[in-house]
Structures are given as C-alpha cells and as structure tokens.
Enzyme design. Structure first.
Site, mmCIF file in Angstrom:
data_model
loop_
_atom_site.group_PDB
_atom_site.id
_atom_site.type_symbol
_atom_site.label_atom_id
_atom_site.label_comp_id
_atom_site.label_asym_id
_atom_site.label_seq_id
_atom_site.Cartn_x
_atom_site.Cartn_y
_atom_site.Cartn_z
ATOM 1 N N ASP A 55 -4.346 -2.662 5.198
ATOM 2 C CA ASP A 55 -4.837 -2.214 6.492
ATOM 3 C C ASP A 55 -6.351 -2.160 6.566
ATOM 4 O O ASP A 55 -6.918 -2.033 7.648
ATOM 5 C CB ASP A 55 -4.261 -0.839 6.846
ATOM 6 N N ASP B 84 0.860 -1.171 0.000
ATOM 7 C CA ASP B 84 0.000 0.000 0.000
ATOM 8 C C ASP B 84 0.905 1.232 0.000
ATOM 9 O O ASP B 84 2.119 1.129 0.179
ATOM 10 C CB ASP B 84 -0.902 -0.029 1.242
ATOM 11 N N ASP C 253 -8.794 -4.962 1.965
ATOM 12 C CA ASP C 253 -7.542 -5.690 1.739
ATOM 13 C C ASP C 253 -7.615 -7.139 2.209
ATOM 14 O O ASP C 253 -6.761 -7.946 1.839
ATOM 15 C CB ASP C 253 -6.396 -5.000 2.497
#
Length: 867
Positions: free
Chosen positions: A587, A331, A591
């Site tokens: 997070d 990310d 995801d």
C-alpha cells in the site's frame, strides 16, 4: 533533480549537521547562498518518467509469433479473394495492439505519481526571515518548518521537535505515527527507527518541528525508491510466456505442413499456382484465428467477475497470472488485520476479562471509565464510525461503548477541569474531573505500564503479576495501556509534581490489537490447501508480526519484519529466481518497486497510496486478504477456461489443415473448400468457443496444486488428445464426404455434408471439453447456459449455410435430405465417446509437473528476518 546531501545524517549531532550543511541552525541560509545552491544542484523534484518513444511501443505490439501468424492469415485470405475475412482478422490485430499499447503507456504514470509526493508549498527560514516557497526551490541546508497536516517536502534532519509525530507508513510500513526527537541515532539504525529524521513524502500527523534539509530530489529516500522503480522491469505473465512459445510451435507446424503440401503437389504434377492456393487453404484451416480474441474475451470476463468480488484489474493478463501464483507475499496491517485498533481484553484483579456486549465486573467498568475520561478523542456515533482523534484513544472509547454504553454517559456528566497532556517524554496523560455538586474530584491517568506503576502503591506480588500479564499480552501482539485513579479535593492543583506525590490506585491494563480478519484466516488456510505459500512482509516490529502470523496461520519462518523497499524487492527477486510465481501486496511508496517486480502486484484500495496503485496489476478494494484468495480462484478458472478453449479448437484446426494435405496426397477433390473452412473457423470460434469462457469454477479448483512455473501450456496428455481427436475429425469428415459421393449425391451436397459433419463433431467435442477431468454430468448440464445458446446459434447458422440459396451460391453448398443429415450426425457421438474415453486414461491431463513442495522452498537470507 538535486541530489546533494549528508550521508547518514541520522548519526550526526546538531552541531555536526550545521557544519556539514554549512548553514546557521537559527537563521538558515542566506538568499544568495540558497540561489547559488539551487543553480548548482537543481530543483527539488524527482526525475520524470521518460520511457520509450510511443512509435516504438506501437511497433512492439506486433512483434510476436502469434501476431505474425495472424498477419499471414489476413494476407492469405486477401490473396484468395476474401477481403472481408482479412479485415476481420486485421481488426483482431488492432484490438490487441491497442490494449497492449495502453498498458505499456501507463508505466510512466507510476513515476509521475511518485514525483507528486514532494510537490507543494514549504515554509523555510532564510536570512532569519520566515518565507513560504515552492518545495521545488528547497536546497540542501535549508531550514524548514513542518506541522500537523504538512507533507514533508524533503529529507530533513530534525533539530527541534514539539510532540512531533509523522506517519511514515507509506515509506517504511510502520503502522502507527512515529514519535520524533532530535537525538542522534547509531549509524546502523534501520530506516524505520530513525526518529531524528523526517522523510520526503511522509505526512505530519501531530505536533510541529524544524529540520535541516539533508537531501533533495533524487537523493531523498523517495528518490531511491524511484531509482528502484526505473531499474525494475515488468515481468511477463505465465500466460504471455506460454502463448509466445505456443505461437512459435503453431507457426513452425503451419509452415512445415504448407511446405509439404506444396512440394507434394509439385511432385504429383500439379501447377505451382494451384499448389499455392492449396497451401494457402491449409494455412487458413490450421491457423486458430479466434485464439487471440477468445483469450482477450476470457480475460475480460475474468475481470468482470473479479470486480464483483471487489478486485479491480489494471492489466488484463494479470487475471490469469493469479491462477499461476505459488507464493503470496502479504503485508500485515489492513490486509490480514482490520487496520483498526481494538481493545481485546482488560486485566483487572489479576485476571483477564474479554471485552464485548454484556455486563462487566465493577473493576473492569472502572478501568473502562478511566479510558474514557483520560481521552481526547470523540466518537461520531455508535462504535468508532465517524470518530475523531488518535486511533488508540478511539479504541478505548469504542471498548467502553461495546461493553457498557452507560459508561460513556457517566463520563459525559463529569467535567474535565485540569489536565497534563500526553507527551512522548512523560509517556502518560492525566486529567482531573468533577461532577456538579460534588465536593471532591477524580484524577485519572493512563500511559505506559512502567510510568503508571511508578505512581501506584503496589506490593511486590501484585506488581509481578501485572508485569507478567503485560509480557504475556506482548507475546500475543497486544499493546497494553495502564490505567490508574485517585480521589482528590475539588481545589486540587494538578501538576507533574503533585501527580507524582499522589498515591494512585492501579485500575488495570487495557490490551489493544489490530485484530486479524476472520475471513483472512480462512483464506490463508484455503491457500495452503491449494498449495500456495503465504509469507508476511511488514515494516512493523518482529514481535507484533510474529504474533499476528501465528494467529492467522502463517509459518513463523515466513515472517519478514522491519523490511525496507530494497529488501522487499530482493525477496521478490529471490523467490522468482527459485522459479516461483509471486504475488506481492502493498500500500505504500516503499512497496512500489516490489509490486512492479512481482508477477502480480496487488495494491490496497482503501489505504493504498496512488504510487502503489499505479505500480500494481490489481487493486483490492476492501484491503482484505480473503479478496486475494477469491481472485486467485478466479484466476485459476480463467486459465482453466483458456486451456479448455485451446484443447477444443486445435483438433478442428489440425483436422482442417490435414484435410488439405491428405486430399493433395490422395489426389482427390477437397472435401471442404477454403471459404468453407473460414466459415467454420469464424462461426464456431465465436458461437461455440467463446462460450467456454463463461464456465464456472470446477468444485476442486482450490484443492489442486498451483501449476508448476515453466510448465507448458498443454501437457503431453492434452497434446495427445488434440492429435487423436483431430485425426478422428479428419476421418469423420472424409468418411461423410466419401459416403455422400457413393450415394450419388452432388459435389455441393457432399461438401455440405462434410462441413456440417465437421461442425457436428465440434459441438460434440465442446460438451466434453467443459471439463478436462470429469464428465459432462460432473459439471452440470446447465451450469453454463451460454453453451446451449452457442449451440443453438451454430445450428441456425449451419441451416442457413445449407438451405439459403445465396449461401449455397457463395459457399458452394446445397440443401440436404434426411439421408444427408444421417451422415452429418453419425460422427459426432463417436468423437464424444472417444474424448470421454481419453479422460479415463491414468494421469492428470490438465496438470504439468507439480509445484515446488512447501518444505523445499527457501526464502532469501536477510538479516531483518525474524523467525
């Protein structure tokens, strides 16, 4: 588990929403209709985790060839009359089963964490009355009110908004709260850009609003993610796959050798009962009983080391999987960036000025002061520690503090008397301030560049320069906020009309960014050196993602932006389909499916949701990419040490099995008895082999390419080394035994010499196995002091075996004189020299086929991808 709703509700007008939901947009549903829909569609909850029965999970822990071999070892030791040894092996089986059961049983907790997102009270309008009900009682068509601090209880089509902003980071990956409106969107609008929708599980950051329930339970976007989770299987780790294959080979080899031994004895006229005992002895010698325990211990040591580096392992085999990673999908926000908005520079007088400690020019100071005055946030102390307010406004305060703390003090002496609050429609904020005793006040304005320029008097050349500066900042992933000011009379009445009629003076631009972590830049470079590809997968806009990727060293072709949960999952599966070992960071709720699908799921510990943490194999406590890189290094070290143990232990098992086969074939007495073989395996596996788990990382470990996916656990070179060293140990044991008999020593003395010679060769070989590439000196004689502790313990135990009377009686040994110890020591240096010589043969003994070249890797073709 209601699922009813409106498809593509974001594309419906308010009238169409009311008609499709069959509800009144003012008074809501009637109580009777709401009850009917609840009975028909079911409660607004996500399905429970379900899963396999516990008894089936227990049984599955014993279904592998390695476990079968261990069961056979326990049975064999029991048959030959050694119940204590059988119990020890059974204990290893039990420990492995308990660990496996615990890891599988926690899988359903991921779905339970998802379900908790939509649990809680909700404010609903029914029959024109405002009610508070449990969120599980919401139905399709309900009129729901939300405000700051609420968690959205169902998917809503918004019909009324008052400065409503919703944090959707956990669902879409958008790093900032989204300003909401009631305007219908185009039907093809991506999930992250549907500003007229509020999704279940997201958090209301500011403002308030009303919306019509368009989906509940499994029909919500969170429900879609849960369905993805349910359909996503947990990937076996490379170690799990390789050990399973390795175990099958050991099983076949042991069964084959035992069968040959049994048949050979029968042909030579031995009794069937005697040959069963011999075959059992061969099996006991050939089975590496300590392997599962050492694997578990080595992984556990890796877990401990990683915890010190701020990485918490949730699933034990994940330690080793990290060492196999060929691609890291990361990310952006908080992982490669600091997840904190920071003013990088200020544009004043047609030039950029970096912000930091030290004196600043007066124009820059004026721009910083405007950012402090026109601001609703509050600092809790120096910098932004403990600050309260919008992250962008906190960044403006922190910039003034960093550049010139007295700007904060100057602003504190100026009292705010009037204001126009920020709104998403105006895209600006204005405040008026006066200082005690002054006859005039000061008007400050901040906001979007277009809005501020419209209020200022600028010539064309100046305006073009400002717009060019803003465009350049945007290319570098910088968000600009424009500042303007003007002096006004003390009795000035601030309204939108009076603001627009004031001739404002343009002060400058403040450029903000969530800056890259400096440690992440170095870590990404290290990953590239180690042959690991790094891709950025984010919910943010393409321009921002591309700029940050460029700054941290990620190739633009590896940048994915505005990616949904389904697309993240597709990316991971596509990479795995190409044979890659994928690490995925995340997070948010969106995801979780990709974290579960990935070979190694890495959740963020600071900003991560519980859903992401439950789905992941490892939690990064500081959300830093550099921690991931250090964890990869530790994972490679763990695998290195496991291979070292296997390469060390197998020659002994190979030699012990062949001792029985050769003795039967030559029709001579066994140099080492079955009970002595058990002693050697038990003592050396614990006192010697386990010590290899403490070996530190070799200096070049992050300069090697990753192991090729699908490569065997042991290369051909290592297999050859195992056979050659095992044969040397076989010859050394027989040579010491025969020499002892020719010196007219007793059978017990000869066997004591043989068993001690075998252990001496293991000690010598252990020293060479501390590095499978270099010499003992290359890793340092005392870099792993536990090796010497293990050798010392082993020597003491062997002395007890040789000289303690009760041990002599139980194990069939006898005390030795100096002649006997000469025969014991001689084979060791020969094995050490042979193993050292084998390392010099051309080729890399510890590596299989090389990794897929980075230039040859292909990422999945998704339309959301923005190179």
């Amino acid at each position: 588990m209601a699922t009813g709703g409106i498809r593509e509700a974001h594309a419906c007008t308010l009238i169409e929403v009311g008609e499709a939901a069959r509800t009144d947009l003012t008074s809501g549903l009637t109580d009777r209709e709401a009850q009917r829909r609840l009975e028909q569609g079911g409660p607004n909850v996500l399905p429970s985790g379900g899963g396999r029965a516990l008894w089936r999970i227990v049984i599955d822990q014993f279904r592998s060839p390695l476990i079968y071999v261990l069961m056979a070892a326990a049975l064999a030791t029991l048959v030959i009359g050694h119940p204590v040894d059988a119990l020890v092996i059974a204990g290893v089986l039990l420990v492995n089963a308990v660990i496996g059961f615990a890891q599988e049983a926690r899988a359903s907790s991921v779905l339970d964490a998802l379900a908790s997102l939509t649990v809680g009270p909700a404010r609903v309008t029914r029959d024109g009355r405002a009610l508070r009900v449990d969120s599980s009682e919401l139905v399709f068509g309900d009129l729901v009110a939300i405000e700051a601090g609420d968690r959205v209880p169902a998917d809503l089509r918004l019909i009324e908004c008052h400065e409503l902003r919703i944090d959707e980071a956990s669902l879409t990956g958008e790093s900032l709260p989204v300003h909401k409106s009631i305007d219908a969107m185009h039907v093809s609008t991506p999930l992250a850009d549907r500003t007229c929708m509020a999704y279940a599980g997201s958090l209301v950051a500011a403002g308030r609003g009303h919306g019509v329930v368009t989906a509940t339970g499994a029909g919500t976007e969170v429900g879609v993610i849960q369905a993805l989770m349910t359909s996503t299987r947990t990937i076996q780790t490379p170690l799990t796959r390789q050990l399973a294959h390795f175990s099958r080979l050991i099983t076949y080899l042991i069964l084959g050798l035992a069968a040959v031994t049994f048949a050979l004895g029968l042909v030579r006229g031995e009794s069937a009962a005697y040959m069963v005992t011999a075959a059992v002895a061969l099996a006991v010698g050939a089975i590496p009983e300590g392997l599962p325990a050492v694997v578990t211990i080595t992984l556990a040591i890796g877990v401990s080391r990683m915890a010190k580096r701020r990485a918490v392992i949730r699933r034990l085999p994940a330690v080793e999987t990290l060492g196999s990673v060929t691609v890291i999908c990361t990310d952006k926000t908080g992982t490669v960036t600091e997840n904190r908005m920071t003013v990088q520079s200020v544009f004043c007088a047609r030039e950029w000025c970096a912000i930091g400690p030290g004196p600043v020019p007066p124009p820059v100071r004026a721009c910083l002061l405007a950012g402090v005055l026109c601001n609703d946030a509050r600092l809790g102390g120096p910098g932004v520690d403990g600050g309260i307010g919008d992250p962008t406004e906190l960044a403006l305060l922190e910039a003034a503090w960093r550049a010139s703390p007295d700007v904060i003090e100057q602003a504190a002496r100026m009292k705010r008397v009037q204001e126009i609050p920020f709104s998403s429609d105006l895209r600006l904020m204005a405040t008026m301030h006066v200082r005690s005793g002054d006859s005039a006040g000061i008007l400050t304005v901040k906001g979007a560049l277009e809005e501020i320029l419209a209020l200022c008097q600028l010539d064309d050349e100046a305006q073009v320069a400002i717009e060019r500066a803003a465009s350049d900042a945007g290319d570098e992933a910088l968000r600009v906020i424009a500042m303007a000011t003007v002096g006004v009379p003390r009795d000035f009445h601030l309204t939108l009309q009076s603001l627009r009629s004031s001739a404002l003076c343009f002060l400058g631009l403040q450029a903000l960014q969530d800056p890259p972590r400096s440690a992440a830049i170095a870590a990404i470079e290290t990953c590239h050196t180690a042959g690991i590809d790094v891709s950025m997968i984010t919910g943010d806009h393409a321009r921002t993602a591309r700029a940050i990727a460029r700054q941290v060293g990620i190739a633009e072709a590896n940048v994915f932006s505005r990616v949904t949960a389904e697309e993240k999952l597709a990316i991971v599966r596509s990479l795995q389909g190409q044979g890659q070992v994928v690490a995925m960071t995340g997070d948010g709720v969106n995801d979780a499916p990709a974290l579960k699908q990935a070979d190694i799921g890495l959740a963020m510990g600071l900003g991560g949701t519980e859903v992401a943490k439950e789905a992941a194999d490892m939690v990064i406590l500081d959300d830093d990419f550099a921690t991931i890189e250090s964890a990869v290094e530790e994972g490679r070290t763990v695998f290195d040490n496991l291979v070292k143990f296997i390469v060390w232990t197998l020659p002994t098992n190979f030699a012990e099995g062949l001792i029985v086969l050769v003795a039967v074939g030559l029709n001579v007495a066994l140099p080492v008895l079955p009970l002595q073989i058990l002693w050697v395996n038990t003592v050396t596996a614990v006192a010697l082999g386990v010590m290899l788990a403490f070996e530190p990382a070799e200096p070049d470990i992050m300069r090697r390419p990753p192991r090729a996916p699908g490569a065997p656990l042991l290369s051909r070179a290592l297999m050859a080394q195992i056979v050659i060293v095992g044969a040397a140990m076989l010859l050394g044991t027989f040579a010491a035994f025969i020499a002892a008999l020719r010196l007219d020593l007793t059978m017990d003395e000869a066997r004591a010499i043989a068993v001690n010679a075998l252990v001496a060769m293991e000690i010598a070989y252990l020293l060479t196995c501390r590095s499978l590439r270099g010499s003992l000196l290359s890793v340092g004689l005392f870099s792993n002091p536990w090796i010497w502790v293990g050798i010392g313990v082993t020597v003491v135990l062997q002395m007890a075996l040789t000289y303690v009377p009760v041990m002599n009686e139980v194990f069939g040994t006898a005390p030795l004189g100096w002649t006997g110890w000469v025969l014991v020591v001689l084979p060791g240096p020969l094995v050490y020299g042979l193993a050292t010589l084998l390392k010099r043969i051309p080729g890399e003994p510890t590596s299989g086929p090389g990794p897929v070249p980075r230039s040859a890797r292909r990422h999945p073709p998704l339309h959301q991808r923005h190179p």
